[in-house]
Scaffold this active site. Structure first.
Site, PDB file in Angstrom:
ATOM      1  N   TRP A  64       0.835  -1.212   0.000  1.00  0.00           N
ATOM      2  CA  TRP A  64       0.000   0.000   0.000  1.00  0.00           C
ATOM      3  C   TRP A  64       0.863   1.252   0.000  1.00  0.00           C
ATOM      4  O   TRP A  64       0.387   2.352  -0.260  1.00  0.00           O
ATOM      5  CB  TRP A  64      -0.931  -0.014   1.217  1.00  0.00           C
ATOM      6  CG  TRP A  64      -0.223   0.184   2.558  1.00  0.00           C
ATOM      7  CD1 TRP A  64       0.904  -0.463   2.988  1.00  0.00           C
ATOM      8  CD2 TRP A  64      -0.587   1.077   3.607  1.00  0.00           C
ATOM      9  NE1 TRP A  64       1.254  -0.040   4.248  1.00  0.00           N
ATOM     10  CE2 TRP A  64       0.360   0.895   4.658  1.00  0.00           C
ATOM     11  CE3 TRP A  64      -1.618   1.998   3.777  1.00  0.00           C
ATOM     12  CZ2 TRP A  64       0.289   1.622   5.847  1.00  0.00           C
ATOM     13  CZ3 TRP A  64      -1.683   2.716   4.973  1.00  0.00           C
ATOM     14  CH2 TRP A  64      -0.730   2.521   5.980  1.00  0.00           C
ATOM     15  N   ASP A  65       2.151   1.072   0.295  1.00  0.00           N
ATOM     16  CA  ASP A  65       3.104   2.186   0.279  1.00  0.00           C
ATOM     17  C   ASP A  65       2.928   3.009  -1.000  1.00  0.00           C
ATOM     18  O   ASP A  65       2.996   4.235  -0.990  1.00  0.00           O
ATOM     19  CB  ASP A  65       4.554   1.659   0.305  1.00  0.00           C
ATOM     20  CG  ASP A  65       4.865   0.733   1.464  1.00  0.00           C
ATOM     21  OD1 ASP A  65       3.946   0.043   1.923  1.00  0.00           O
ATOM     22  OD2 ASP A  65       6.025   0.675   1.894  1.00  0.00           O
ATOM     23  N   GLU A  68       1.089  -2.708  12.390  1.00  0.00           N
ATOM     24  CA  GLU A  68       1.292  -4.161  12.283  1.00  0.00           C
ATOM     25  C   GLU A  68       1.722  -4.818  13.600  1.00  0.00           C
ATOM     26  O   GLU A  68       1.993  -6.009  13.618  1.00  0.00           O
ATOM     27  CB  GLU A  68       2.294  -4.454  11.173  1.00  0.00           C
ATOM     28  CG  GLU A  68       1.721  -4.111   9.815  1.00  0.00           C
ATOM     29  CD  GLU A  68       2.614  -4.526   8.661  1.00  0.00           C
ATOM     30  OE1 GLU A  68       3.801  -4.780   8.896  1.00  0.00           O
ATOM     31  OE2 GLU A  68       2.105  -4.572   7.525  1.00  0.00           O
ATOM     32  N   LYS A 125       3.062   0.413  16.201  1.00  0.00           N
ATOM     33  CA  LYS A 125       4.297   0.475  15.420  1.00  0.00           C
ATOM     34  C   LYS A 125       4.383   1.773  14.607  1.00  0.00           C
ATOM     35  O   LYS A 125       5.431   2.369  14.463  1.00  0.00           O
ATOM     36  CB  LYS A 125       4.294  -0.733  14.475  1.00  0.00           C
ATOM     37  CG  LYS A 125       5.458  -0.828  13.518  1.00  0.00           C
ATOM     38  CD  LYS A 125       5.274  -2.046  12.609  1.00  0.00           C
ATOM     39  CE  LYS A 125       6.421  -2.207  11.635  1.00  0.00           C
ATOM     40  NZ  LYS A 125       6.204  -3.291  10.663  1.00  0.00           N
ATOM     41  N   GLN A 126       3.235   2.187  14.078  1.00  0.00           N
ATOM     42  CA  GLN A 126       3.271   3.283  13.085  1.00  0.00           C
ATOM     43  C   GLN A 126       1.937   4.017  13.051  1.00  0.00           C
ATOM     44  O   GLN A 126       0.973   3.580  13.674  1.00  0.00           O
ATOM     45  CB  GLN A 126       3.561   2.683  11.719  1.00  0.00           C
ATOM     46  CG  GLN A 126       2.461   1.755  11.206  1.00  0.00           C
ATOM     47  CD  GLN A 126       2.943   0.800  10.128  1.00  0.00           C
ATOM     48  OE1 GLN A 126       3.388  -0.293  10.436  1.00  0.00           O
ATOM     49  NE2 GLN A 126       2.858   1.229   8.881  1.00  0.00           N
TER      50      GLN A 126
HETATM   51  C1  BGC Z   1       5.109  -1.587   7.470  1.00  0.00           C
HETATM   52  C2  BGC Z   1       4.055  -1.654   6.386  1.00  0.00           C
HETATM   53  C3  BGC Z   1       4.708  -1.424   5.045  1.00  0.00           C
HETATM   54  C4  BGC Z   1       5.834  -2.386   4.829  1.00  0.00           C
HETATM   55  C5  BGC Z   1       6.592  -2.121   3.548  1.00  0.00           C
HETATM   56  C6  BGC Z   1       6.202  -2.590   7.153  1.00  0.00           C
HETATM   57  O1  BGC Z   1       7.211  -2.503   8.104  1.00  0.00           O
HETATM   58  O2  BGC Z   1       4.548  -1.889   8.710  1.00  0.00           O
HETATM   59  O3  BGC Z   1       3.071  -0.671   6.620  1.00  0.00           O
HETATM   60  O4  BGC Z   1       3.761  -1.546   4.038  1.00  0.00           O
HETATM   61  O5  BGC Z   1       6.756  -2.276   5.888  1.00  0.00           O
HETATM   62  O6  BGC Z   1       7.154  -0.858   3.559  1.00  0.00           O
END
Ligand code: BGC
Length: 742
Positions: free
Chosen positions: A337-338, A478, A584-585
């Site tokens: 999704w990035d 995540e 995490k984010q």
């Molecule tokens: C992140 C995801 C991301 C992926 C690829 C993961 O560490 O939690 O949101 O899509 O990295 O960048």
């Protein structure tokens, strides 16, 4: 400070891999990590071509590391050039981002006296199959015997995994070396050709060892004279877009590969460089981008723009953008999704053609998305969480982390339940349409994508508590597994459903014939009406998912804002983290940008502060979005501090952060936070709107925006903001709330 130069003034082996990533060269078709010519322990010498994926038995498809043509060993008077064991002076290494060229220069105190060396290399932006290297060697103290061994080496793996058959190796009469091989499972033919030469009289011999072929050049150079060695290389594969419509045979790939090289040889390094640098110049000039008053941020935004040109294909809509771009094999070259949420806005507003190609790639993945939905018992389009080649389907590895003590491997659920990507893609389609008005794209791809993703949601819901809920998902954060009613997922799904309702009467005839659109619309409307959207509780907090507020609070200061990510795992296991209010984010707060209209300013600010305290920023996707939302909440100084951290992800002090490749989402996010956060860029009721704010420490900034065919320059400094039209028709826009015609 030159914003277009990344530099290293002292060779430090600790930085080898980071520099390989951040200084990589590429052109969207291929990318070569900036490995030093001579070999070092710890290096990760990767050349990657977008779309060349292979899946060994029992593993998911990954981007295959191609034969290496960057290695080049220099020997003087029998002594091997090596910067660790010998005395190096006047060292300088740069990536000139303005011209896409890497330059290393130094003086080597060899046993045969001082030798001045200069290495220059490019991946051509104009001839996408070509890489070029030029080494200038000047003995400063005495006449010298020089030997250079360079060639093509297929002793390469993806961290140990071999993706290629044993190669065929050839040397042609004209001194061209050739190496042909095939990926073991996906059957992609690859041909690599190179030619080495020198501008002074030299002797050339050819050698080979396992999976490689070399040219060994020897010559004598007089004191004070400079010998110029040149090596040009071409790569071609049967996946190249030129063969998209044909069944190409290996002979054709080889023949074309040789032809690309022969064309390049007619130019030589200098002309290839000049032509490629000219194209880079146009790239920089077409859409100025600058942050004034802060050198570091200004360099970061140039760095972002450089990589945004390197990572995206210029002509192929069958490939996406990897989480590391093409700068390394990290994340196996997969697209997440990035792309849609973090990276695409840059292309939408700067290079709409590229944005369209990237969305067409997603359109071409629709079949995979439909199949995936069926596999899990759903309908509509359930997009792969990790995308690779078009026919690879879901490529998210099912194996997660390993417990070393028990040998057990945790099941990775992301491919199955990190479902928000379907809504993210639909969202991006609409964003693209808003900014470009590209009805043709919508007719051919966009409407169908919105319809089928919305239909997916109407099957992914569960009836519970007298409403529809979305159960058992992973949201953007995540660190939380298998949660119910993740606010991000539910709101984005809702938006997706509403979009489908909105476009229903524009659905073209061919789709009405293909699908029972009436039935689909009924289900979509009913789902939207009854879908549960978590609302703010008595404290004004929107729970990130069911039960979030009942989780234990913990002091996050120990784990966040440190050099290392994942520190929390030193104290807690994954299962324990499920019980904590830590993330995490960026998660819920992302909604305040993406769907800002659905929330009040007060709500946004309160939730931003609440969740920021609980977010560890252990993903590079986190800081840029906090900067963006912070700027929108009028927390300009906090946002600027977050922005600084986002800018530091790849080019900051942390030495290992980018070993596996740059962070493409964060790089897109640097542009996003500038333009849409500080710049306030958005489209409201079909009208472009900007409302720039200036954070402390910056004296100004400027960026360009392409809106429905018109390119505008937005400039802000302490005296205010202005918008200039660079090309295209007049447009009525809103600047800081006031309408004006540009
Ligand atoms: C992140 C995801 C991301 C992926 C690829 C993961 O560490 O939690 O949101 O899509 O990295 O960048």
């Amino acid at each position: 400070m030159n914003a277009f130069i990344l530099s290293e003034n002292r060779f430090d082996p600790k930085n080898i891999r980071k520099n390989e990533s951040i200084m990589c060269r590429g052109n969207g078709y291929m990318c070569v990590r900036a490995s030093l010519e001579e070999k070092y322990i710890g290096e990760q010498r990767n050349t990657l071509i977008n779309g060349v994926f292979n899946a060994p038995p029992g593993e998911v498809s990954e981007i295959a590391v191609l034969p290496d043509a960057t290695n080049c060993e220099i020997e003087i008077g029998g002594e091997r050039f090596d910067m660790i064991r010998t005395d190096i002076q006047e060292y300088s290494r740069i990536l000139d981002m303005k011209a896409g060229e890497g330059v290393r220069s130094l003086v080597w105190k060899s046993n045969s006296g001082r030798i001045r060396l200069e290495f220059k290399s490019i991946v051509s932006l104009t001839k996408k199959h070509i890489t070029a290297l030029k080494i200038s060697i000047t003995p400063l103290d005495q006449d010298t015997e020089i030997k250079i061994r360079a060639g093509i080496d297929a002793k390469v793996t993806n961290t140990g995994v071999q993706h290629f058959s044993a190669p065929v190796r050839r040397v042609y009469e004209d001194g061209i070396l050739g190496l042909y091989l095939k990926t073991l499972q996906s059957g992609v033919d690859v041909s690599v050709h190179c030619r080495c030469s020198c501008d002074k009289p030299y002797k050339e011999e050819y050698t080979t060892d396992r999976r490689s072929v070399y040219s060994c050049i020897s010559l004598s150079v007089k004191q004070g004279e400079t010998a110029i060695f040149q090596k040009l290389t071409s790569y071609a594969t049967s996946r190249d877009v030129e063969y998209a419509e044909t069944d190409v045979c290996p002979e054709t790939v080889n023949r074309d590969g040789t032809e690309y090289l022969k064309q390049a040889l007619l130019c030589g390094y200098d002309a290839l460089y000049a032509e490629s640098a000219e194209m880079w110049k146009k790239y920089w000039e077409q859409s100025p981008l600058e942050i004034c008053g802060s050198d570091f941020e200004n360099k970061a935004i140039s760095f972002a723009k450089y990589h945004l040109n390197v990572m995206a294909s210029k002509d192929d809509n069958r490939v996406g953008i990897g989480a590391k771009g093409l700068s390394g094999e990290g994340y196996k070259g997969h697209s997440f999704w990035d792309t849609e949420i973090f990276i695409l806005p840059y292309y939408i507003y700067t290079e709409p053609e590229t944005a369209r190609r990237l969305l067409e790639y997603r359109y071409k993945l629709l079949d995979s998305a439909l199949l995936k939905a069926k596999r899990y018992g759903f309908e509509g389009a359930m997009y792969p969480w990790e995308g690779a080649w078009l026919t690879d389907g879901e490529t998210c590895p099912e194996e997660g982390d390993l417990d070393l003590m028990t040998g057990e491997v945790r099941k990775n659920m992301m491919g199955e339940i990190e479902v928000h990507i379907s809504a993210d893609i639909a969202y991006a389609v609409w964003q693209y349409f808003q900014a470009t008005g590209d009805e043709d794209f919508m007719q051919h791809c966009g409407y169908e994508m919105i319809l089928l993703t919305a239909y997916f949601w109407s099957s992914r819901i569960a009836e519970k508590n007298g409403r529809y809920e979305i159960l058992g998902v992973i949201g953007p954060d995540e660190y939380k597994d298998n949660i119910d009613n993740n606010a991000y997922t539910n709101y984005m799904a809702f938006y997706n459903l509403k979009l489908a309702e909105k476009i229903m009467d524009k659905i073209p005839e061919h789709l009405r014939k293909k699908y029972d659109t009436q039935k689909m619309l009924c289900r979509i409307t009913e789902t939207a009406e009854r879908l549960y959207l978590p609302k703010a509780d008595k404290d004004g907090i929107i729970p990130a998912f069911d039960g979030y507020r009942d989780l234990e609070e913990t002091d996050t200061s120990k784990y966040k804002n440190r050099d290392k990510v994942g520190l929390i795992f030193k104290d807690y296991g994954f299962d324990e983290i499920q019980k904590l209010q830590v993330g995490k984010q960026a998660d819920t707060i992302m909604l305040f940008h993406l769907l800002g209209d659905m929330f009040s300013d007060e709500e946004i600010k309160r939730n931003y502060e609440f969740y920021e305290q609980r977010t560890l920023h252990d993903s590079s996707l986190s800081m840029c979005f906090h900067a963006l939302v912070g700027a929108k909440c009028a927390l300009a100084d906090e946002a600027a501090a977050m922005y600084h951290r986002a800018c530091s992800v790849d080019i900051g002090e942390n030495v290992n952060n980018s070993d596996e490749g740059i962070h493409s989402a964060s790089i897109g996010g640097i542009w996003l936070a500038l333009a849409m956060g500080f710049g306030g860029l958005c489209v409201e009721d079909g009208m472009l709107s900007v409302s720039p704010i200036l954070p402390k420490g910056w004296s100004g900034y400027r960026f360009t925006v392409c809106f429905c065919g018109t390119r505008l320059l937005i400039e802000t400094d302490s005296s205010g903001s202005q918008v200039k039209r660079l090309c295209g028709e007049e447009k009525e826009i809103r600047l800081s709330g006031k309408k004006l015609v540009v």
